[in-house]
Motif scaffolding. Sequence first.
Motif, PDB file in Angstrom:
ATOM      1  N   GLY A 194      15.281  36.888  38.526  1.00 52.92           N
ATOM      2  CA  GLY A 194      16.189  37.590  39.413  1.00 52.92           C
ATOM      3  C   GLY A 194      15.902  37.309  40.865  1.00 52.92           C
ATOM      4  N   ASP A 195      16.625  38.001  41.749  1.00 54.45           N
ATOM      5  CA  ASP A 195      16.508  37.780  43.183  1.00 54.45           C
ATOM      6  C   ASP A 195      15.964  39.005  43.902  1.00 54.45           C
ATOM      7  OD1 ASP A 195      18.649  39.450  42.893  1.00 54.45           O
ATOM      8  OD2 ASP A 195      20.102  38.156  43.915  1.00 54.45           O
ATOM      9  N   THR A 196      15.237  39.870  43.180  1.00 56.11           N
ATOM     10  CA  THR A 196      14.562  41.010  43.787  1.00 56.11           C
ATOM     11  C   THR A 196      13.068  40.898  43.508  1.00 56.11           C
ATOM     12  OG1 THR A 196      14.857  42.408  41.828  1.00 56.11           O
ATOM     13  CG2 THR A 196      16.603  42.452  43.480  1.00 56.11           C
ATOM     14  N   GLU A 197      12.271  41.689  44.222  1.00 52.60           N
ATOM     15  CA  GLU A 197      10.817  41.581  44.125  1.00 52.60           C
ATOM     16  C   GLU A 197      10.264  42.390  42.952  1.00 52.60           C
ATOM     17  OE1 GLU A 197       8.887  39.738  46.048  1.00 52.60           O
ATOM     18  OE2 GLU A 197      10.266  39.171  47.653  1.00 52.60           O
ATOM     19  N   ARG A 198       9.241  41.808  42.292  1.00 53.06           N
ATOM     20  CA  ARG A 198       8.502  42.509  41.238  1.00 53.06           C
ATOM     21  C   ARG A 198       7.020  42.232  41.467  1.00 53.06           C
ATOM     22  NH1 ARG A 198      13.381  40.765  39.128  1.00 53.06           N
ATOM     23  NH2 ARG A 198      14.460  42.260  37.788  1.00 53.06           N
ATOM     24  N   ARG A 199       6.266  43.293  41.786  1.00 54.03           N
ATOM     25  CA  ARG A 199       4.875  43.125  42.190  1.00 54.03           C
ATOM     26  C   ARG A 199       4.024  44.282  41.687  1.00 54.03           C
ATOM     27  NH1 ARG A 199       6.229  41.538  48.449  1.00 54.03           N
ATOM     28  NH2 ARG A 199       7.403  43.453  48.257  1.00 54.03           N
ATOM     29  N   ASN A 200       2.695  44.142  41.908  1.00 51.66           N
ATOM     30  CA  ASN A 200       1.719  45.205  41.606  1.00 51.66           C
ATOM     31  C   ASN A 200       1.801  45.659  40.150  1.00 51.66           C
ATOM     32  OD1 ASN A 200       1.245  44.935  44.311  1.00 51.66           O
ATOM     33  ND2 ASN A 200       1.860  46.994  44.884  1.00 51.66           N
ATOM     34  N   ALA A 201       1.769  44.701  39.230  1.00 50.52           N
ATOM     35  CA  ALA A 201       1.936  45.010  37.805  1.00 50.52           C
ATOM     36  C   ALA A 201       0.642  45.536  37.191  1.00 50.52           C
ATOM     37  CB  ALA A 201       2.397  43.764  37.059  1.00 50.52           C
ATOM     38  N   ARG A 202       0.779  46.489  36.241  1.00 52.47           N
ATOM     39  CA  ARG A 202      -0.353  47.022  35.474  1.00 52.47           C
ATOM     40  C   ARG A 202       0.070  47.207  34.020  1.00 52.47           C
ATOM     41  NH1 ARG A 202      -4.291  49.461  38.826  1.00 52.47           N
ATOM     42  NH2 ARG A 202      -5.510  49.581  36.894  1.00 52.47           N
ATOM     43  N   TRP A 203      -0.792  46.762  33.091  1.00 53.25           N
ATOM     44  CA  TRP A 203      -0.550  46.963  31.669  1.00 53.25           C
ATOM     45  C   TRP A 203      -0.874  48.397  31.276  1.00 53.25           C
ATOM     46  CZ3 TRP A 203       1.244  43.261  28.231  1.00 53.25           C
ATOM     47  CH2 TRP A 203       1.213  41.922  28.655  1.00 53.25           C
ATOM     48  N   SER A 204      -0.113  48.933  30.340  1.00 55.61           N
ATOM     49  CA  SER A 204      -0.488  50.201  29.729  1.00 55.61           C
ATOM     50  C   SER A 204      -1.673  49.961  28.797  1.00 55.61           C
ATOM     51  CB  SER A 204       0.682  50.797  28.954  1.00 55.61           C
ATOM     52  OG  SER A 204       1.079  49.936  27.894  1.00 55.61           O
ATOM     53  N   ASP A 226      -2.191  50.667  25.795  1.00 53.42           N
ATOM     54  CA  ASP A 226      -1.826  50.210  24.450  1.00 53.42           C
ATOM     55  C   ASP A 226      -1.158  48.837  24.459  1.00 53.42           C
ATOM     56  OD1 ASP A 226       0.733  50.683  25.407  1.00 53.42           O
ATOM     57  OD2 ASP A 226       1.132  52.409  24.107  1.00 53.42           O
ATOM     58  N   GLY A 227      -0.983  48.263  25.635  1.00 57.39           N
ATOM     59  CA  GLY A 227      -0.436  46.917  25.740  1.00 57.39           C
ATOM     60  C   GLY A 227       1.055  46.811  25.477  1.00 57.39           C
ATOM     61  N   LYS A 228       1.754  47.919  25.340  1.00 62.49           N
ATOM     62  CA  LYS A 228       3.172  47.870  25.002  1.00 62.49           C
ATOM     63  C   LYS A 228       4.095  47.829  26.211  1.00 62.49           C
ATOM     64  CE  LYS A 228       2.591  50.251  20.565  1.00 62.49           C
ATOM     65  NZ  LYS A 228       2.984  51.433  19.742  1.00 62.49           N
ATOM     66  N   ARG A 229       3.582  48.205  27.380  1.00 60.45           N
ATOM     67  CA  ARG A 229       4.426  48.244  28.569  1.00 60.45           C
ATOM     68  C   ARG A 229       3.668  47.721  29.784  1.00 60.45           C
ATOM     69  NH1 ARG A 229       7.422  54.112  28.356  1.00 60.45           N
ATOM     70  NH2 ARG A 229       5.306  54.823  27.915  1.00 60.45           N
ATOM     71  N   ILE A 230       4.441  47.262  30.735  1.00 58.98           N
ATOM     72  CA  ILE A 230       3.914  46.874  32.040  1.00 58.98           C
ATOM     73  C   ILE A 230       4.641  47.711  33.083  1.00 58.98           C
ATOM     74  CG2 ILE A 230       3.772  45.038  33.758  1.00 58.98           C
ATOM     75  CD1 ILE A 230       3.623  43.038  31.457  1.00 58.98           C
ATOM     76  N   ALA A 231       3.880  48.371  33.933  1.00 58.47           N
ATOM     77  CA  ALA A 231       4.465  49.080  35.070  1.00 58.47           C
ATOM     78  C   ALA A 231       4.368  48.183  36.294  1.00 58.47           C
ATOM     79  CB  ALA A 231       3.718  50.388  35.314  1.00 58.47           C
ATOM     80  N   TYR A 232       5.430  48.124  37.080  1.00 52.25           N
ATOM     81  CA  TYR A 232       5.386  47.327  38.301  1.00 52.25           C
ATOM     82  C   TYR A 232       6.234  48.002  39.377  1.00 52.25           C
ATOM     83  CZ  TYR A 232      10.027  45.392  37.092  1.00 52.25           C
ATOM     84  OH  TYR A 232      11.362  45.235  36.793  1.00 52.25           O
ATOM     85  N   ILE A 233       6.054  47.525  40.600  1.00 50.23           N
ATOM     86  CA  ILE A 233       6.828  48.012  41.737  1.00 50.23           C
ATOM     87  C   ILE A 233       7.905  46.976  42.051  1.00 50.23           C
ATOM     88  CG2 ILE A 233       6.784  48.791  44.129  1.00 50.23           C
ATOM     89  CD1 ILE A 233       5.210  50.555  42.144  1.00 50.23           C
ATOM     90  N   GLY A 234       9.162  47.419  42.056  1.00 46.60           N
ATOM     91  CA  GLY A 234      10.284  46.546  42.371  1.00 46.60           C
ATOM     92  C   GLY A 234      11.110  47.113  43.499  1.00 46.60           C
ATOM     93  N   ASN A 235      12.200  46.408  43.837  1.00 43.07           N
ATOM     94  CA  ASN A 235      13.129  46.917  44.860  1.00 43.07           C
ATOM     95  C   ASN A 235      14.571  46.563  44.509  1.00 43.07           C
ATOM     96  OD1 ASN A 235      13.273  44.184  45.505  1.00 43.07           O
ATOM     97  ND2 ASN A 235      12.138  44.374  47.418  1.00 43.07           N
ATOM     98  N   ALA A 236      14.867  46.561  43.198  1.00 44.67           N
ATOM     99  CA  ALA A 236      16.202  46.157  42.740  1.00 44.67           C
ATOM    100  C   ALA A 236      17.230  47.270  42.835  1.00 44.67           C
ATOM    101  CB  ALA A 236      16.120  45.668  41.292  1.00 44.67           C
ATOM    102  N   GLY A 237      16.794  48.505  43.057  1.00 41.45           N
ATOM    103  CA  GLY A 237      17.717  49.628  43.033  1.00 41.45           C
ATOM    104  C   GLY A 237      18.656  49.672  44.213  1.00 41.45           C
ATOM    105  N   GLU A 238      19.632  50.541  44.119  1.00 38.29           N
ATOM    106  CA  GLU A 238      20.589  50.724  45.205  1.00 38.29           C
ATOM    107  C   GLU A 238      19.853  51.173  46.460  1.00 38.29           C
ATOM    108  OE1 GLU A 238      24.667  53.280  46.208  1.00 38.29           O
ATOM    109  OE2 GLU A 238      23.651  53.505  44.276  1.00 38.29           O
ATOM    110  N   GLY A 239      20.105  50.511  47.557  1.00 37.92           N
ATOM    111  CA  GLY A 239      19.437  50.842  48.809  1.00 37.92           C
ATOM    112  C   GLY A 239      18.257  49.969  49.123  1.00 37.92           C
ATOM    113  N   GLY A 240      17.713  49.232  48.130  1.00 38.38           N
ATOM    114  CA  GLY A 240      16.644  48.291  48.402  1.00 38.38           C
ATOM    115  C   GLY A 240      15.285  48.894  48.623  1.00 38.38           C
ATOM    116  N   ASN A 241      15.121  50.206  48.368  1.00 43.63           N
ATOM    117  CA  ASN A 241      13.809  50.842  48.524  1.00 43.63           C
ATOM    118  C   ASN A 241      12.919  50.482  47.335  1.00 43.63           C
ATOM    119  OD1 ASN A 241      11.773  52.432  49.577  1.00 43.63           O
ATOM    120  ND2 ASN A 241      12.961  54.327  49.583  1.00 43.63           N
ATOM    121  N   THR A 242      11.633  50.806  47.432  1.00 44.57           N
ATOM    122  CA  THR A 242      10.719  50.520  46.334  1.00 44.57           C
ATOM    123  C   THR A 242      10.976  51.479  45.173  1.00 44.57           C
ATOM    124  OG1 THR A 242       9.008  51.999  47.193  1.00 44.57           O
ATOM    125  CG2 THR A 242       8.975  49.710  47.948  1.00 44.57           C
TER     126      THR A 242
END
Length: 832
Positions: A282-292, A294-310
Amino acid sequence: MRIACVFGVLAPLAVVAGGREPVLKQVDLPHNYYWRELYLPQPTTGPSSVGFLPDSETLVYSMGGSLWRQRAADDEAVELTHAQGVYDYQPDVARDGRSVVFTRYDGRGMALWRLDLASGKTQALTSGADVDVEPRLSPDGKRIAWVSTQGTGHFNLFIADIDAAGLHNARPLLGERRSKLDRYYYAPFDHAINPAWSPDGKSLLYVGNPEVAWGTGDLWIVPVDAPAQRRKLVSEETSWSMRPEFAPDGKRIVFSSYHGRQTHQLWLTTPQGAAPLPLTFGDTERRNARWSPDGKRIAYIGNAGEGGNTELVLLEPLGGAHQVLRAKTLRPLAPAARLTLEIRDEQGKPVPARVSVQGSDDRAHAPRDAWMHADDGFDRAHRKTEAHYFHCASRCVVDVPAGATQVVVQHGFAYKLWNRTLDAAAGREAKVDVALVPNALPDEYGQFTSADLHVHMNYGGHYRNTPAHLAWQAQAEDLDVVENLIVNKEERIPDVAWFGMPGIATRPRVAHAQEFHTSFWGHLGLLNLRDRLVTPDFSAYRHTALASPWPHNGVVADLAHAQGGLVGYVHPFDTVPDPAKDASLTHQLPADVAHGKVDYVEVVGFSDHKATASVWYRLMNLGFRLPAGAGSDTMANYASLRGPVGLNRVFLDTGGRIDDGTLFATLKAGRGFATNGPMLGLQVEGRKPGDTIEGAHRASYRIALRSPVAVDHLELVCNGAVVKRFDLTGDRMQLDSAGMLDLPQGGWLLLRAWNDNADPRLLDLYPYATTNPVWIDGPTPDASADADYFIAWLDRVIEAASARDDYNTAAEKDATLAYLRQAQSVFRGRVR
């Protein structure tokens, strides 16, 4: 009073900024506006970093300078930390789920702290004025790794033992290493950042840059008990944001990289360094990733939402399902109040504006959907931390702790600052009516269009900007025109897709132009390009395939002019160039002015205005009619930036029109003034800046000052000498004056305003403004000393250009040196 306009020494200006100093000045790295935004945490109103509790369902994340806890299935977030005058970031949860280590910023430095989740008590783990960030606990909880500037000012990897009492045996893991390569954006000493433990607790991933000239560096792994056995896993090109993370099974590593793209995405590799493959697109940022866990999910900080905020996103690697974790309800630690701001102009019309809200907790606050911004410097005598602000679309709602709350509102330069201290009552809502008071120049001095000629819409920052949002930022700053200069950040060009697309034609108008990067010759602003970007967008990049100093800036200027562009020098000088003493002098401005290639210069910009003006005066003394421009160099999607959009702007007497033809013709004609706050009006014999009058007679003058901040000095300058100083009294924000002066010789006359020191209400080095000159027809004074100055300057440039051994061909070198020598002959021709 009669005033004689005669030639003299250059009007003296002390090139100082008072008590204003960079944020985290102890960090010994160049270009703090990059690493501070791209690496160090900021108090965004959206999430900025995250960690999982052992249940893989509950998360702890930083937001607005506090730590919060929230379950993935809930929409309520509970505040965990909130201390007076400090901001908390970068939580890392212990594997037993009992505690969290985090980073705390107090305005002096960043330290490591620990939070006991059961009791809520916090404990300092490090102290002093170092910058300690990115704490990571080992899987068994007995050791901690982090990044510190301790002892060096550089970002180095540290490790220590940790128990209930705190840290023990703290030490650098790798130590200092000086690179064999010269670097421009990075320190000569290597750094080691982004630590992450292996599941067995025996090794650390990190990012380092041994012998990497551009980019934050490569992905490495190091055994903590045998650091000499470190090895590189993946060669990468990153901008401070890789932050690798082992999967719980130890078989995969997720990290963030732009890897040939314009935005950071999540990628996967292995501990063996397998070729990385993308996990997100995609054309938005995805950073600061952390695994759960149990290894089933990754949490990350993005800015794809309306308004461009984190925003905080939970991603399932298998299947790609994702969930944006939103907190509809916040449960703060302290009683809160709600302020509703309504901002209106002199006609009672709602207008957006820039707002700072400082709570009773000595922290900055903003609406939950606003972009929080931080200043890049501050005076420690006036503030504990840097100023923070947001743009408010009247109306806007801010939740603050109960108690005394300071609100400051600014809407451009033609209105007075609005400043109040309010008593916010716990559990109550209060309406704050802001009535802005105009403070504009009298109409007789012109119908001005204000323009920031140098803004970067997106430059790798926390937020995601668009032309519509950039126009809204400009509207809040009462700015008419924004030139978005598309430019590379090392190997990517974040806004390249916008070139050639229609800008915004209505007021505020947004146009897409270009900045051409070469830190050898000096940076250029290329406005009004009608056909294409001038590629490759940079030259003279050492240790790359584009190392050649060709094309020099004169060639780039010709390419821009061929398609109808305007060429300006941007952020020229931080100090006054001294050909006799400077260790290196390669700036090409005088050569390009001599060849007639330069259409304007940012006299007010991301440099020292007084230093730049001293060079400008010398060129004008030699008869070069070089117009003054202004550009803030704002990275408009940054959370920590060098001023808002329009911090430095030029007011052009366009009759109020904003179309390109009128705007650029007025800029080239020098009809207007450049400023970071004070607004100036000048008339000589009824003529305005950019006009020419006859010399050798007495002439009438009229001047006006209107400013949102107090001004120390207001002066008429003729041919480099101060010929009239105006006495400012009262609040020193307004003056009208008239008189007579003698013009026995030709040359130029301008009005300038400046301060000795910084003003905490103005987010720049110091208040400064200058009109363009009114030109005086007639024989000019002898400027041989100025010609000699530029001849000596170009001697140094020729020396440096001759010493370069990385031209692609001998013809490139010959053409470059011939161009410089021809420019030097122009200055020799102006010696009397």
